[in-house]
Design an enzyme around this catalytic site. Structure first.
Site, PDB file in Angstrom:
ATOM      1  N   LYS A 171      13.392 -32.256 -26.788  1.00 54.09           N
ATOM      2  CA  LYS A 171      12.603 -33.280 -25.765  1.00 54.09           C
ATOM      3  C   LYS A 171      12.031 -34.227 -26.718  1.00 54.09           C
ATOM      4  O   LYS A 171      11.777 -35.261 -26.106  1.00 54.09           O
ATOM      5  CB  LYS A 171      11.706 -32.474 -24.962  1.00 54.09           C
ATOM      6  N   ASP A 172      12.008 -34.284 -27.984  1.00 51.71           N
ATOM      7  CA  ASP A 172      11.176 -35.427 -28.852  1.00 51.71           C
ATOM      8  C   ASP A 172      12.500 -36.296 -29.300  1.00 51.71           C
ATOM      9  O   ASP A 172      12.121 -37.138 -29.816  1.00 51.71           O
ATOM     10  CB  ASP A 172      10.612 -34.780 -30.155  1.00 51.71           C
ATOM     11  N   ARG A 212       3.780 -36.891 -17.853  1.00 51.05           N
ATOM     12  CA  ARG A 212       4.445 -35.875 -16.961  1.00 51.05           C
ATOM     13  C   ARG A 212       3.915 -34.934 -16.327  1.00 51.05           C
ATOM     14  O   ARG A 212       3.733 -34.716 -15.307  1.00 51.05           O
ATOM     15  CB  ARG A 212       5.898 -35.822 -17.810  1.00 51.05           C
ATOM     16  N   ARG A 213       3.219 -34.164 -17.330  1.00 48.50           N
ATOM     17  CA  ARG A 213       2.433 -32.989 -16.993  1.00 48.50           C
ATOM     18  C   ARG A 213       1.066 -33.300 -16.100  1.00 48.50           C
ATOM     19  O   ARG A 213       0.949 -32.734 -14.949  1.00 48.50           O
ATOM     20  CB  ARG A 213       2.022 -32.059 -18.107  1.00 48.50           C
ATOM     21  N   ARG A 255      -4.413 -33.263 -28.308  1.00 49.18           N
ATOM     22  CA  ARG A 255      -3.330 -33.523 -29.332  1.00 49.18           C
ATOM     23  C   ARG A 255      -3.505 -32.435 -30.335  1.00 49.18           C
ATOM     24  O   ARG A 255      -4.399 -31.827 -30.644  1.00 49.18           O
ATOM     25  CB  ARG A 255      -3.095 -34.536 -29.563  1.00 49.18           C
ATOM     26  N   ARG A 263      -4.603 -27.132 -30.800  1.00 49.73           N
ATOM     27  CA  ARG A 263      -4.891 -27.239 -29.506  1.00 49.73           C
ATOM     28  C   ARG A 263      -5.717 -26.052 -28.975  1.00 49.73           C
ATOM     29  O   ARG A 263      -6.639 -25.984 -28.173  1.00 49.73           O
ATOM     30  CB  ARG A 263      -3.788 -27.579 -28.762  1.00 49.73           C
ATOM     31  N   CYS A 319       9.398 -40.022 -24.007  1.00 51.85           N
ATOM     32  CA  CYS A 319       8.532 -39.025 -23.678  1.00 51.85           C
ATOM     33  C   CYS A 319       7.143 -39.453 -23.082  1.00 51.85           C
ATOM     34  O   CYS A 319       6.245 -38.473 -22.770  1.00 51.85           O
ATOM     35  CB  CYS A 319       8.389 -38.102 -25.130  1.00 51.85           C
TER      36      CYS A 319
END
Length: 324
Positions: free
Chosen positions: A83-84, A134-135, A152, A158, A249
């Site tokens: 995804k990155d 997106r989330r 982050r 986190r 992203c």
């Protein structure tokens, strides 16, 4: 003479190293005569942990530093979270292999000691930590009673921030696969797929991508046994969708792909940052080749663009805040 070790590049986070070690362990089974060495470096995204991902605007935040070493011959293969990986790679690099994909869904982690178990059960005004637009855009659309704050750092950082009694976070959302690879699946309170949380995941989420120098025959042969056909075709379809939408992203594009025999179903959504506008649709097709996977992704992208996704994405790019 002993052959030099294959140098496996990765980011320096605990999760990234565990992922690279997993690839090394698999390679040791398929090519046991070969030595391997893991080389971990800090990328731009690791060095700046304060700026929200949305404000970077860059699509190669986690990859460019590693690619420089790959092209220079200091690395032989890079293990990325797929995804990155930008949909357009440097001309001198190629995505060689996508191994079998893990759970692509997002996951909700509630602050330790809280009684809540889902997004819906969180109280009015509860703060959810995430660095992903997106989330936050998708969750805000379905659960408008929640608020969001940038979060982050590596997974352990986190989690510590969320669990801190003094922090504002009621919980956080991140990749289920990342938590599972770290042995932290017990912290997952809710999986957030289309059927359980209403959230579509990021393109390539849950999969790894192995990047090499373009045309490196030796590495193509060494890595080839790790490839998974269905994971590869699904992920390439998702990446074709993202490329056609010209997103990275830091834009709210969600996707979900599911196989039924040789047919691939792809759902996708584009949501405005304030969650007031969204465009979503689905395509299903028989997919057996890379070209068919690419065509499926491009077809769905065009349907979304015809439905107004282009205007949403243009507004996001136009109004992106400048980086401090």
């Amino acid at each position: 003479m002993t052959a030099p070790p294959i140098r496996i590049g990765t980011r320096r986070s605990n999760l990234a190293i565990i992922q690279a070690e997993g690839i090394r362990d698999r390679l040791q089974k398929t090519a046991p005569e070969q030595a391997y060495e893991i080389c971990a470096i800090r990328t731009l995204g690791d060095r700046d942990k304060q700026t929200a991902l949305y404000n970077f605007g860059a699509k190669s935040l986690w990859t460019s530093d590693l690619e420089e070493k790959l092209v220079a011959g200091e690395l032989d293969v890079i293990v990325h979270c797929l995804k990155d990986v930008p949909t357009s790679l440097p001309a001198s690099c190629e995505l060689a292999v996508i191994p079998a994909r893990d759970d692509p869904r997002d996951a909700l982690i509630i602050k330790a000691g809280r009684p809540h178990t889902s997004l819906e059960s969180l109280p009015e005004g509860a703060v959810v930590g995430t660095s992903s637009v997106r989330r936050s855009a998708q969750i805000r659309r379905l659960y408008p009673h929640l608020r969001f704050a940038n979060l982050r750092g590596n997974v352990e950082t986190r989690l510590a921030k969320v669990d801190d009694p003094a922090s504002e976070y009621a919980g956080m959302v991140m990749s289920a696969a990342g938590l599972e690879r770290l042995g932290l699946q017990h912290r997952i309170d809710q999986y957030l797929g289309s059927r359980d949380g209403g959230i579509l995941h990021a393109v390539g989420q849950g999969a790894l991508g192995l990047e090499i120098r373009k045309g490196d025959r030796k590495m193509q042969e060494v890595l080839g046994p790790l490839a998974d056909v269905k994971s590869t075709l699904a992920c390439l379809a998702e990446r074709a969708l993202l490329k056609a939408l010209e997103g990275g992203c830091s834009v709210p594009i969600g996707v979900e792909t599911k196989w039924a025999a040789e047919e691939l179903r792809m759902d996708a959504i584009v949501v405005s940052l304030d969650s007031t506008r969204s465009v979503e649709n689905t395509v299903i097709a028989r997919v057996q080749t890379v070209d068919e996977a690419t065509a499926l992704g491009e077809e769905l992208a065009q349907i979304l663009l015809n439905g107004g996704a282009g205007e949403i994405l243009q507004d996001i790019h136009t109004n992106r805040p400048p980086k401090d």
